[in-house]
Scaffold this active site. Structure first.
Site, PDB file in Angstrom:
ATOM      1  N   ARG A   1      43.511  37.806  50.263  1.00  0.00           N
ATOM      2  CA  ARG A   1      42.870  38.488  48.220  1.00  0.00           C
ATOM      3  C   ARG A   1      41.961  38.480  48.291  1.00  0.00           C
ATOM      4  NH1 ARG A   1      40.600  34.465  47.855  1.00  0.00           N
ATOM      5  NH2 ARG A   1      39.628  36.060  45.861  1.00  0.00           N
ATOM      6  N   GLY A   2      40.678  39.236  47.108  1.00  0.00           N
ATOM      7  CA  GLY A   2      39.483  39.571  46.985  1.00  0.00           C
ATOM      8  C   GLY A   2      39.617  40.698  47.325  1.00  0.00           C
ATOM      9  N   ALA A   3      38.949  41.176  46.571  1.00  0.00           N
ATOM     10  CA  ALA A   3      38.739  43.248  46.675  1.00  0.00           C
ATOM     11  C   ALA A   3      38.290  43.738  47.594  1.00  0.00           C
ATOM     12  CB  ALA A   3      38.255  43.184  45.323  1.00  0.00           C
TER      13      ALA A   3
ATOM     14  N   ARG B   1      49.024  45.675  44.692  1.00  0.00           N
ATOM     15  CA  ARG B   1      48.438  45.404  44.041  1.00  0.00           C
ATOM     16  C   ARG B   1      47.393  46.123  42.744  1.00  0.00           C
ATOM     17  NH1 ARG B   1      45.219  39.554  44.827  1.00  0.00           N
ATOM     18  NH2 ARG B   1      45.872  39.656  42.800  1.00  0.00           N
TER      19      ARG B   1
ATOM     20  N   GLN C   1      42.647  29.351  43.112  1.00  0.00           N
ATOM     21  CA  GLN C   1      41.594  30.143  44.529  1.00  0.00           C
ATOM     22  C   GLN C   1      40.120  29.095  44.516  1.00  0.00           C
ATOM     23  OE1 GLN C   1      42.784  31.991  42.046  1.00  0.00           O
ATOM     24  NE2 GLN C   1      43.772  34.100  42.545  1.00  0.00           N
TER      25      GLN C   1
ATOM     26  N   ASP D   1      36.200  42.617  40.649  1.00  0.00           N
ATOM     27  CA  ASP D   1      37.928  43.849  41.280  1.00  0.00           C
ATOM     28  C   ASP D   1      37.389  45.030  41.233  1.00  0.00           C
ATOM     29  OD1 ASP D   1      38.941  40.837  41.023  1.00  0.00           O
ATOM     30  OD2 ASP D   1      39.917  41.992  42.283  1.00  0.00           O
TER      31      ASP D   1
ATOM     32  N   ASN E   1      37.422  40.865  36.229  1.00  0.00           N
ATOM     33  CA  ASN E   1      37.444  40.196  37.062  1.00  0.00           C
ATOM     34  C   ASN E   1      38.186  38.856  36.662  1.00  0.00           C
ATOM     35  OD1 ASN E   1      36.772  38.706  39.808  1.00  0.00           O
ATOM     36  ND2 ASN E   1      35.570  37.080  38.657  1.00  0.00           N
ATOM     37  N   LYS E   2      39.023  38.281  37.935  1.00  0.00           N
ATOM     38  CA  LYS E   2      40.239  37.176  38.010  1.00  0.00           C
ATOM     39  C   LYS E   2      40.165  36.385  36.821  1.00  0.00           C
ATOM     40  CE  LYS E   2      42.308  36.094  39.674  1.00  0.00           C
ATOM     41  NZ  LYS E   2      43.237  36.214  40.132  1.00  0.00           N
TER      42      LYS E   2
END
Ligand code: MRU
Length: 351
Positions: free
Chosen positions: A50-52, A93, A200, A241, A251-252
């Site tokens: 995960r993570g852009a 996603r 996370q 993101d 973002n998150k």
């Protein structure tokens, strides 16, 4: 890899993609092996990676595996197959634009080399995926170089989610800036938000920083305001993101609340992201698609139910921080300041 960064996210070996399974960290360190593009799509969908930037690089290798799986000899059938491969990977996603950016870049290789043999195209695809991976690490290092100048000796930086080596091909974006500042000899301490619901911050950021001996204190998300008000936090750095043309940042989930708190407390709020995270086709953040994830992520913690049966639940995975809260955006090409509709376009045009 030079500098502070002992954690790895993905590697290509013997015609396979290996991913460190991030759903198991920090308790277990298990590699998963992907032999097919469907396995890569599942690893992205279920957040084993995960993570852009990391999902962009992973999808690039997914395209390589998809191409290698094609055993026929018809160019037309290969193109149809590759369209399907790219659709399956893109459908995992919706928010991080790096995923679509990487798939598009890989599919350009397919379309631009229709005069070549299928074996040649497969080799070119592998070269391109390696290039995307190397460029990602290099751009994180450059982001670190530019971003660390914004940090002072003695700073205490709050970060949200994980924008570290684990969210990229290596080194990290927000955590890359922190790594670079520490490598430059500055005394930097980090507060990591736990980042409900997927944790996370608690599971990944805390672990990753401890692996590199960077002092980190874990707090729950709702403690950020308390520590800001007490003067314990001197700056905030997060990843992104997707960044719209006007500098609005996806973002998150929870990033927006942190940005509002930082502004209320007159603490600089920085975003670190490569230009592959820019989406200048979108004027503002309003049109960035926000992923809604499984309700179980909210009703359960690590597989254990914590909420009543049948309770109504919402689980948006990202939020939008309006550009007015963002002091600067750190990229591999330099630092952008408001007004972002001018500075981001200028940075993107730079070689
Ligand atoms: O849902 P995730 O874990 O993929 O979300 C990750 C984030 O929001 C990160 O902050 C962002 O991708 C930047 S990573 C360098």
């Amino acid at each position: 890899m030079d500098g502070r960064n002992s954690v790895y996210t993905l590697k290509w070996q013997d015609d396979r993609l290996y991913l460190l399974d991030q759903t198991k960290l920090p308790i277990e360190h298990v590699d998963i092996e992907c032999n097919t593009y469907e396995e890569v799509a599942d690893a992205i969908r279920y957040m084993k990676v995960r993570g852009a930037p990391a999902i962009g690089v992973t999808a690039a290798y997914g395209i390589v595996l998809g191409a290698m799986e094609y055993m026929g000899d018809s160019d037309e059938a290969f193109l149809t197959h590759m369209d399907r491969v790219s659709r399956v990977l893109a459908d995992t996603r919706p928010t991080a634009v790096n995923l679509f950016w990487a798939i598009e870049r890989m599919m350009l290789v397919v379309h631009d080399n229709r005069d070549k043999s299928l074996d040649e195209v497969k080799n070119l695809l592998l070269d391109e995926a390696h290039k995307i991976m190397e460029e990602d690490i290099e751009s994180n290092k450059n982001m670190g170089k530019f971003g660390q100048e914004l940090l002072k000796d003695g700073d205490v930086i709050l970060t949200h989610c994980n924008a570290g080596a684990l969210a990229t091909a290596g080194y990290g974006t927000a955590l890359g800036v922190i790594r670079a500042a520490v490598d430059a000899g500055k005394d930097i301490k980090v507060y990591a938000d736990e980042t409900r619901p997927y944790l996370q911050g608690a599971r990944l950021t805390a672990w990753e920083l401890m692996e590199d001996d960077i002092p980190v204190t874990l707090i729950t998300d709702n403690m950020a305001g308390y520590f800001m008000q007490k003067g314990a936090i001197t700056g905030v750095i997060v990843g992104a993101d997707r960044i719209a043309a006007n500098g609005d940042v996806a973002n998150k989930i929870g990033t927006y609340s942190v940005a509002v708190l930082a502004n209320e407390n007159k603490i600089p709020f920085y975003v670190a992201a490569p230009t592959s995270t820019f989406d200048l086709t979108l004027e503002s953040g309003d049109r960035i698609p926000i992923e809604e994830r499984d309700q179980k992520e909210v009703t359960h913690i690590q597989g254990r139910r914590i909420a009543p049966y049948n309770v109504k639940v919402k689980n948006p995975a990202f939020d939008i921080t309006p550009n007015r809260y963002v002091r600067a955006i750190i990229t591999e090409k330099g630092v952008a300041y408001p007004p972002y509709d001018e500075s981001l376009a200028k940075l993107l045009a730079k070689n």
